[in-house]
Design a protein around this motif. Structure first.
Motif, PDB file in Angstrom:
ATOM      1  N   GLN A 102       0.825  -1.214   0.000  1.00 41.24           N
ATOM      2  CA  GLN A 102       0.000   0.000   0.000  1.00 41.24           C
ATOM      3  C   GLN A 102       0.857   1.261   0.000  1.00 41.24           C
ATOM      4  OE1 GLN A 102      -3.940  -0.393   2.321  1.00 41.24           O
ATOM      5  NE2 GLN A 102      -2.608  -1.894   3.297  1.00 41.24           N
ATOM      6  N   ARG A 103       1.926   1.240   0.763  1.00 48.71           N
ATOM      7  CA  ARG A 103       2.801   2.421   0.795  1.00 48.71           C
ATOM      8  C   ARG A 103       3.485   2.606  -0.557  1.00 48.71           C
ATOM      9  NH1 ARG A 103       8.049   2.509   2.067  1.00 48.71           N
ATOM     10  NH2 ARG A 103       7.949   0.421   2.999  1.00 48.71           N
ATOM     11  N   TRP A 104       3.957   1.504  -1.141  1.00 49.85           N
ATOM     12  CA  TRP A 104       4.599   1.596  -2.455  1.00 49.85           C
ATOM     13  C   TRP A 104       3.624   2.101  -3.511  1.00 49.85           C
ATOM     14  CZ3 TRP A 104       6.920  -4.047  -2.282  1.00 49.85           C
ATOM     15  CH2 TRP A 104       7.991  -4.067  -1.374  1.00 49.85           C
ATOM     16  N   SER A 105       2.422   1.552  -3.501  1.00 50.22           N
ATOM     17  CA  SER A 105       1.442   1.938  -4.507  1.00 50.22           C
ATOM     18  C   SER A 105       1.108   3.418  -4.410  1.00 50.22           C
ATOM     19  CB  SER A 105       0.162   1.106  -4.352  1.00 50.22           C
ATOM     20  OG  SER A 105      -0.800   1.483  -5.296  1.00 50.22           O
ATOM     21  N   MET A 123       1.705   6.216  -7.285  1.00 50.43           N
ATOM     22  CA  MET A 123       0.597   7.031  -7.798  1.00 50.43           C
ATOM     23  C   MET A 123       0.862   8.513  -7.581  1.00 50.43           C
ATOM     24  SD  MET A 123      -2.963   5.052  -7.016  1.00 50.43           S
ATOM     25  CE  MET A 123      -2.783   5.129  -5.239  1.00 50.43           C
ATOM     26  N   ASP A 124       1.329   8.868  -6.398  1.00 52.14           N
ATOM     27  CA  ASP A 124       1.596  10.269  -6.103  1.00 52.14           C
ATOM     28  C   ASP A 124       2.693  10.815  -7.014  1.00 52.14           C
ATOM     29  OD1 ASP A 124      -0.315  10.167  -4.147  1.00 52.14           O
ATOM     30  OD2 ASP A 124       1.096  10.055  -2.470  1.00 52.14           O
ATOM     31  N   GLY A 125       3.720  10.003  -7.243  1.00 54.08           N
ATOM     32  CA  GLY A 125       4.783  10.434  -8.139  1.00 54.08           C
ATOM     33  C   GLY A 125       4.298  10.588  -9.569  1.00 54.08           C
ATOM     34  N   ALA A 144      10.345   4.419  -2.325  1.00 55.77           N
ATOM     35  CA  ALA A 144       9.513   3.250  -2.620  1.00 55.77           C
ATOM     36  C   ALA A 144      10.048   2.489  -3.822  1.00 55.77           C
ATOM     37  CB  ALA A 144       8.071   3.684  -2.873  1.00 55.77           C
ATOM     38  N   ALA A 145      10.492   3.200  -4.846  1.00 55.77           N
ATOM     39  CA  ALA A 145      11.023   2.540  -6.046  1.00 55.77           C
ATOM     40  C   ALA A 145      12.235   1.681  -5.712  1.00 55.77           C
ATOM     41  CB  ALA A 145      11.381   3.582  -7.096  1.00 55.77           C
ATOM     42  N   ALA A 196      10.828  -2.222 -13.774  1.00 55.54           N
ATOM     43  CA  ALA A 196       9.992  -1.100 -14.206  1.00 55.54           C
ATOM     44  C   ALA A 196       8.524  -1.509 -14.285  1.00 55.54           C
ATOM     45  CB  ALA A 196      10.477  -0.579 -15.566  1.00 55.54           C
ATOM     46  N   ASN A 197       8.263  -2.669 -14.859  1.00 56.23           N
ATOM     47  CA  ASN A 197       6.869  -3.079 -15.052  1.00 56.23           C
ATOM     48  C   ASN A 197       6.204  -3.494 -13.745  1.00 56.23           C
ATOM     49  OD1 ASN A 197       6.488  -2.612 -17.858  1.00 56.23           O
ATOM     50  ND2 ASN A 197       7.831  -4.333 -18.283  1.00 56.23           N
ATOM     51  N   VAL A 198       6.958  -4.057 -12.821  1.00 62.54           N
ATOM     52  CA  VAL A 198       6.372  -4.344 -11.506  1.00 62.54           C
ATOM     53  C   VAL A 198       5.977  -3.042 -10.831  1.00 62.54           C
ATOM     54  CG1 VAL A 198       6.872  -5.207  -9.183  1.00 62.54           C
ATOM     55  CG2 VAL A 198       7.460  -6.591 -11.186  1.00 62.54           C
ATOM     56  N   LYS A 199       6.771  -2.002 -10.992  1.00 59.74           N
ATOM     57  CA  LYS A 199       6.408  -0.708 -10.391  1.00 59.74           C
ATOM     58  C   LYS A 199       5.090  -0.199 -10.964  1.00 59.74           C
ATOM     59  CE  LYS A 199      11.100   0.955  -9.415  1.00 59.74           C
ATOM     60  NZ  LYS A 199      11.989   0.234 -10.342  1.00 59.74           N
TER      61      LYS A 199
END
Length: 394
Positions: free
Chosen positions: A157-160, A164-166, A183-184, A224-227
Motif C-alpha cells: 500500500q505504501r509503495w502503490s 501514484m503520487d509520483g 519506494a522505487a 519497471a513493469n512491476v512498479k
C-alpha cells in the motif's frame, strides 16, 4: 480560443480538480473539449469520442511521452511504449492474468484473503473498510499475482501510493519525489528476490512469467513493469471496492436487486468504475500535426486523456452523474482502450465483483454507513474514496 475562455482555463487549479473534477469536466466538454490547462501543463481531452479516436491511433498519440512523470519514478514501463516494444513486454506478463488462470488459480486465493481479513474485524461492529479491507485485500492479492512473496500488505500500500503520487506529481513537490524514489528502491529489492526465486521455482506469478517468457524480460524491464503494476494494480480494485460499496449502501433499490441476484455484482462493479473512474487521467504525446476536438496539435504536444470525464459524457451516457446498474449503455472506458487496454481487467473483475463485494454484504449483516463520520473522496489523476466508515449488526 477567445481570451476570456483561456482566462477561465488559466484559473483551473490542481486543487480544484482534486476536490471535484466533474463540474470542470462538464464545462470543458461543452466549451473546450481539447483545452490547454496551464496547471496541468497539457491539453486535457475530455470527450468520449475524442478519447476513443486517439486510442485507436497510437502512432499519432503516443504513450511514449518524453519527460513522463511515470518514467521518472518507474523507468521505461510497457505503459510508455508503443508498437513491438509494448507488445513484447505485454505478452511476457499476460498469461497469469488471463480469464482461465484467474478463475482456476487466483479466485480461490482471493476468496481466502477476503475471508481472512473480515475475520479480523467482523466481531467489532464498525470498521473503516478503506483501511481495514479494501486496501489490504487489493495489496495482498496483487502481491500474490505479481509473485512478491515477502511483501507485506503495508509495504504494497505504501509503495502503490508513492508510485501514484509520483505519477501524478504535476505540482513538482520535492517531498512527493523523495517518497516515490524511496519506494522505487524498495520495490527493486523485492523484485530482485522474487526473480531469484522464480528462476529456481517457476510458478503462476507475473514475475515468473516475465522471467520464463519465450523472449524473457531483463531485470530492469521486470523492475519497471512491476512498479507500474504496483502503482495501478492496487488502487483500481481498492477504489472500485470502496466506490461500489458506498454506491450500493446509498441506493437501497440497487442493494435489494443485487442481494436478490448476486450475479448483478458484476454490473455494480462496471457501473462503479464508470461513475468514478479509478484511473482518471493518463498522458499521451502527439507525434505529428493533427486536429483533435477542433484544436490543431503540433508534434510534442502533451495531452491528458481524461477517462473520468469521458465516462460521464452526456452525449454517450444518459444521466451520467447518477449511479445506475441498469443503464442502457454500459460501454465505459475505465480500462482504457486500444493496445494499452488494462492488462489486469480480469483480475480486477474477479477480486471485486466475484469476491470482495458479495463477501462483504454476506458476512456483515445490516451493513450501513457510519452515522458519525462522513465519506471523503479525492483525486483526479487517480480518484477514489479516502475512507469508508461503516457499521453492521454483531
Amino acid at each position: 480560443m477567445p481570451a476570456d475562455q483561456q482566462t477561465v482555463l488559466d484559473e483551473i487549479l490542481l486543487s480544484d480538480l482534486y476536490n471535484d473534477p466533474y463540474p470542470i469536466y462538464r464545462r470543458l466538454r461543452a466549451q473546450a473539449p481539447v483545452a490547454w490547462v496551464p496547471a496541468a501543463n497539457r491539453y486535457l481531452v475530455t470527450r468520449y469520442d475524442d478519447i476513443v479516436h486517439l486510442e485507436r491511433n497510437p502512432e499519432i498519440f503516443s504513450a511514449n511521452e518524453h519527460g513522463s512523470l511515470m518514467t521518472r519514478i518507474m523507468g521505461h514501463t510497457l505503459l510508455r511504449k508503443d508498437g513491438d516494444a509494448h507488445r513484447r513486454e505485454r505478452a511476457a506478463a499476460e498469461a497469469p492474468m488471463r480469464p482461465r488462470t484467474v478463475k482456476h488459480h487466483w479466485l480461490p486465493l482471493f476468496q481466502r484473503n477476503a475471508d481472512d481479513l473480515i475475520d479480523e474485524f467482523a466481531g467489532d461492529g464498525t470498521a473503516d473498510l478503506f483501511q481495514q479491507f479494501a486496501g489490504p485485500l487489493a495489496a495482498r492479492n496483487l502481491a500474490l499475482v505479481l509473485g512478491l512473496r515477502d511483501a507485506l500488505d503495508t509495504d504494497m500500500q505504501r509503495w502503490s501510493q508513492a508510485m501514484m503520487d509520483g505519477g501524478g506529481n504535476y505540482a513538482d513537490d520535492p517531498v512527493v519525489w523523495q517518497r516515490a524514489d524511496t519506494a522505487a528502491a524498495e520495490i527493486d529489492d523485492a523484485v530482485y528476490a522474487a526473480v531469484r526465486h522464480a528462476r529456481r521455482q517457476p510458478d503462476e506469478s507475473v514475475i515468473s512469467a516475465m522471467v520464463h517468457a519465450p523472449d524473457p524480460l531483463t531485470i530492469d524491464e521486470i523492475r519497471a513493469n512491476v512498479k507500474v503494476f504496483v502503482g495501478g494494480g492496487l488502487n483500481e480494485p481498492r477504489d472500485s471496492i470502496c466506490v461500489a460499496t458506498w454506491a450500493v449502501l446509498t441506493h437501497p433499490t440497487i442493494r435489494a436487486e443485487v442481494e436478490a441476484d448476486p450475479a448483478r455484482w458484476r454490473a455494480v462493479f462496471e457501473e462503479a468504475i464508470r461513475w468514478v473512474a479509478p484511473i482518471g487521467m493518463y498522458p499521451r504525446e502527439v507525434t505529428r500535426t493533427v486536429e483533435l476536438g477542433g484544436v490543431t496539435l503540433e508534434p510534442g504536444s502533451r495531452i491528458g486523456v481524461c477517462l473520468g470525464s469521458a465516462n460521464r459524457d452526456e452525449t454517450v451516457f444518459e444521466r451520467p452523474d447518477e449511479f445506475d446498474i441498469n443503464r442502457a449503455n454500459k460501454a465505459h472506458i475505465a480500462f482504457g482502450g486500444g493496445p494499452h487496454f488494462c492488462l489486469g481487467t480480469w483480475v480486477a473483475r474477479a477480486q471485486v465483483a466475484q469476491v470482495a463485494l458479495p463477501t462483504l454484504f454476506r458476512r456483515l449483516p445490516g451493513l450501513r454507513l457510519s452515522d458519525t463520520e462522513e465519506v471523503r473522496l479525492g483525486g483526479w489523476v487517480f480518484r477514489g474514496l479516502l475512507n469508508l466508515p461503516v457499521s453492521w449488526t454483531v
